[in-house]
Write a protein that holds these residues in place. Structure first.
Motif, short mmCIF file in Angstrom:
data_model
loop_
_atom_site.label_atom_id
_atom_site.label_comp_id
_atom_site.label_asym_id
_atom_site.label_seq_id
_atom_site.Cartn_x
_atom_site.Cartn_y
_atom_site.Cartn_z
N PHE A 165 0.91 -1.20 0.20
CA PHE A 165 0.00 -0.01 -0.09
C PHE A 165 0.83 1.11 0.01
N GLY A 166 1.98 1.07 0.57
CA GLY A 166 3.00 2.17 0.52
C GLY A 166 3.30 2.67 -0.92
N LEU A 167 3.44 1.70 -1.77
CA LEU A 167 3.78 1.97 -3.28
C LEU A 167 2.64 2.46 -3.90
N LEU A 168 1.42 2.25 -3.45
CA LEU A 168 0.20 3.09 -3.97
C LEU A 168 0.40 4.62 -3.81
N GLU A 169 1.04 5.08 -2.98
CA GLU A 169 1.01 6.26 -2.66
C GLU A 169 1.42 7.21 -3.83
N ASN A 170 2.33 6.68 -4.78
CA ASN A 170 2.69 7.30 -5.94
C ASN A 170 1.82 7.01 -7.24
N LEU A 171 0.64 6.14 -6.95
CA LEU A 171 0.04 5.95 -8.26
C LEU A 171 -1.27 6.58 -8.31
N PRO A 172 -2.07 6.87 -9.51
CA PRO A 172 -3.39 7.53 -9.78
C PRO A 172 -4.40 6.91 -9.04
N ALA A 173 -5.31 7.76 -8.86
CA ALA A 173 -6.44 7.22 -8.05
C ALA A 173 -7.29 6.20 -8.69
N TRP A 174 -7.25 6.04 -10.10
CA TRP A 174 -7.89 4.99 -10.71
C TRP A 174 -7.34 3.64 -10.35
N VAL A 175 -5.97 3.61 -10.32
CA VAL A 175 -5.52 2.23 -9.89
C VAL A 175 -5.79 1.90 -8.49
N VAL A 176 -5.84 2.69 -7.40
CA VAL A 176 -6.04 2.54 -6.27
C VAL A 176 -7.71 1.81 -6.31
N GLY A 177 -8.63 2.69 -7.10
CA GLY A 177 -9.78 2.25 -7.35
C GLY A 177 -9.95 0.88 -7.88
N PHE A 178 -9.03 0.38 -8.84
CA PHE A 178 -8.89 -0.84 -9.44
C PHE A 178 -8.48 -1.91 -8.40
N VAL A 179 -7.56 -1.78 -7.57
CA VAL A 179 -7.26 -2.51 -6.42
C VAL A 179 -8.32 -2.76 -5.48
N LEU A 180 -9.07 -1.57 -5.21
CA LEU A 180 -10.11 -1.80 -4.33
C LEU A 180 -11.30 -2.86 -4.82
N VAL A 181 -11.59 -2.64 -5.80
CA VAL A 181 -12.70 -3.54 -6.74
C VAL A 181 -11.88 -5.21 -6.68
N MET A 182 -10.58 -5.42 -6.89
CA MET A 182 -10.07 -6.60 -6.86
C MET A 182 -10.31 -7.02 -5.59
N SER A 183 -9.91 -6.28 -4.52
CA SER A 183 -10.00 -6.73 -3.18
C SER A 183 -10.94 -7.17 -2.79
N VAL A 184 -12.19 -6.54 -2.86
CA VAL A 184 -13.44 -6.80 -2.60
C VAL A 184 -14.17 -8.14 -3.23
N THR A 185 -13.72 -8.21 -4.40
CA THR A 185 -13.94 -9.52 -5.22
C THR A 185 -13.13 -10.66 -4.68
N LEU A 186 -11.83 -10.72 -4.43
CA LEU A 186 -11.14 -11.58 -3.82
C LEU A 186 -11.82 -12.03 -2.41
#
Length: 543
Positions: free
Chosen positions: A314-335
């Motif tokens: 999650f520390g790496l996500l600090e430098n990524l755009p919001a859409w990537v974080v949103g994508f990871v969130l969708v994947m996490s809920v799905t998993l």
């Protein structure tokens, strides 16, 4: 971090959960006329590719749960603790044990073709008491896995969005309970196919995004020491395979999928594909811990408040755009959703088969599972301190499984349920003995059973515990064998009858080709009443 707004985060989370509800109930409606057997299991119905996706979704972690949302915490953490060596060991230790199901699954299916969980074979081979013992440990393991998964998704939501994770946990429990209650095991099989595909999608998108946006400082690679071997890394070569391999035996979800394979060939192909993908997935996710260290994200710039290794990803996500974080969130809920419904289905199937012999209505079992979810949610909220108890199941499995699988060999016909139960409990007691000697303190020896410091602690305590459990279990098992034979010999002498405890049992075959090992009074019952062994109607010998 390019964090989505609260409104966007809520929309992403609950839309994803809503899709699962609509999809799950829709598929369940098409299965409304399925039989009770199909509701609880799906023997010989699945081909290789769906099996591969299901095994990918179900593979176990030592500190978390399946390939659920916990993968984002556990695998990067091992990289920060044991470096590349730890990542590779973890990946191999998670992937290779799957081949045990390809090897043993066909054997157990031939011996117990109408079964769909390991406890059914245990009852047939070792008797009712041993089966209930294994069932208790299995249900407790599933309970702890459910706590782990809910805790993980709650923490993911809080880290990625800043929202309270409790509402998400509750809604997820309600949704999975609704559609698994309607569709049973088949629903979890379908959602696991989606979950397996989602894992692959997550890896591809995250790898591209992190690769493009993250800058590695090459001057940090050598000082980090993460490319060097370590004592912990060498210890994990033994600890992780033992912990993961033996604990996999307790997972009803694995056995349900093993028995669901159409043919042995489908099972081998499915597991081979799953093992390959799991090896790649774990290695790639684990390497995010290395990238976090070499990019300066972990442990951070504040030495007094370092970033925990468990949140390196999650520390790496600090430098990524919001859409990537949103994508990871969708994947996490799905998993998380797909992993949790698999655990629910496995608990229902195990409880129905093991405790009630499939005679009680599955709806009563469902009600019990719903009631169990309440303490699961409570424990998940307190998970940072309580989840350590999860590691107890690893030690219990390390003590129990070696003495259990002795009976798979026809040459060990003299091995009975008494040895399994005594060996399993004795293995845990041996861990206490080792701990008391190692620490020179009985209280710390008892604490070692709980592995309160985890398996990544310094020194030899954790390593010794995982040696003591299986070795001690086998020693106690053979001691129990000697005691049982001595008692039976004395009883035979007192009654003036022949000592027959070491007689080779007679193999009885039913129309369904089930094999039951019987002797003495059990054989006499079959011969005089015509009772068959088919589904384990005559349980095996305990004593």
């Amino acid at each position: 971090m390019g964090q989505p707004s609260s409104e966007a985060s809520n929309a992403i989370i609950y839309t994803t959960l809503g899709i699962f509800l609509i999809m799950g109930t829709g598929v369940a409606w098409t299965m409304r006329n399925q039989t009770k057997e199909d509701y609880l299991a799906g023997n010989r119905t699945q081909t290789a590719i769906p099996l591969a996706l299901n095994f990918i979704a179900s593979v176990k972690q030592t500190d978390s749960i399946a390939l659920g949302s916990g993968i984002l915490f556990t695998y990067p953490e091992i990289a920060t603790l044991a470096g590349l060596q730890g990542v590779l060991v973890y990946a191999l230790a998670s992937a290779l044990p799957l081949f045990v199901f390809a090897l043993l699954g066909p054997i157990i299916r031939r011996k117990c073709p109408e079964g769909f969980v390991l406890t059914e074979w245990t009852r047939q081979r070792y008797g009712t008491i041993a089966a209930l013992y294994l069932s208790f440990v299995t249900l407790v393991t599933l309970f702890l896995y459910m706590v782990a998964e809910l805790s993980a998704i709650g923490q993911v939501v809080e880290v990625l969005t800043g929202l309270n994770g409790l509402p998400v946990i509750i809604v997820e429990c309600v949704i999975t309970t609704i559609y698994t209650s309607l569709g049973g095991f088949r629903i979890s099989f379908i959602t696991d196919n989606i979950q397996g595909a989602m894992v692959i999608g997550l890896i591809v998108v995250a790898a591209i995004a992190i690769g493009v946006e993250t800058k590695i400082d090459t001057s940090l690679i050598e000082p980090s020491g993460l490319l060097k071997d370590s004592l912990l890394g060498w210890q994990l070569i033994y600890i992780l395979p033992v912990a993961i391999l033996t604990n996999d035996f307790f997972l009803s979800s694995f056995w349900l999928r093993t028995f669901a394979s159409k043919t042995d060939r489908d099972l081998w192909i499915g597991i081979t594909l799953a093992a390959l993908f799991i090896l790649i997935i774990i290695t790639m996710i684990g390497c995010t811990g290395l990238i976090a260290a070499w990019s300066g994200v972990w442990p951070g710039s504040d030495p007094e408040n370092p970033l925990p290794g468990s949140v390196a990803f999650f520390g790496l996500l600090e430098n990524l755009p919001a859409w990537v974080v949103g994508f990871v969130l969708v994947m996490s809920v799905t998993l998380s959703t797909a992993a949790f419904d698999s655990l629910q289905s496995a608990m229902v199937s195990s409880a129905s088969n093991d405790l009630f012999r499939n005679k009680l209505s599955v709806w009563w079992i469902r009600v019990a599972v719903v009631l169990v979810i309440i303490p699961i949610v409570v424990l998940a909220i307190k998970a940072p301190s309580i989840l350590q108890i999860y590691l107890i199941s690893d030690l219990v499995s390390a003590a129990t499984i070696p003495v259990l699988i002795v009976g798979l060999s026809d040459r060990c016909y003299w091995w009975r349920g008494f040895e399994v139960v005594v060996g399993g409990l004795g293995g845990i007691f041996t861990v206490f003995i080792f701990g008391a000697i190692y620490y020179n303190d009985a209280y710390k020896g008892a604490q070692l059973i709980l592995l309160e410091e985890g398996i990544y602690q310094e020194g030899w305590a954790a390593f010794g515990a995982f040696v003591a459990a299986p070795v001690g279990g086998l020693l106690w098992g053979f001691g129990a064998l000697a005691l049982r034979l001595a008692v039976q010999w004395v009883q035979a002498k007192r009654k003036g009858v022949r000592f027959d405890a070491l007689d080779r049992p007679v193999v009885v075959e039913s129309d369904s080709e089930a094999v039951q090992y019987v002797a003495g009074e059990d054989l006499e019952t079959i011969l005089t009443t015509g009772q068959e062994s088919g589904a384990g109607k005559i349980p095996g010998k305990f004593f």
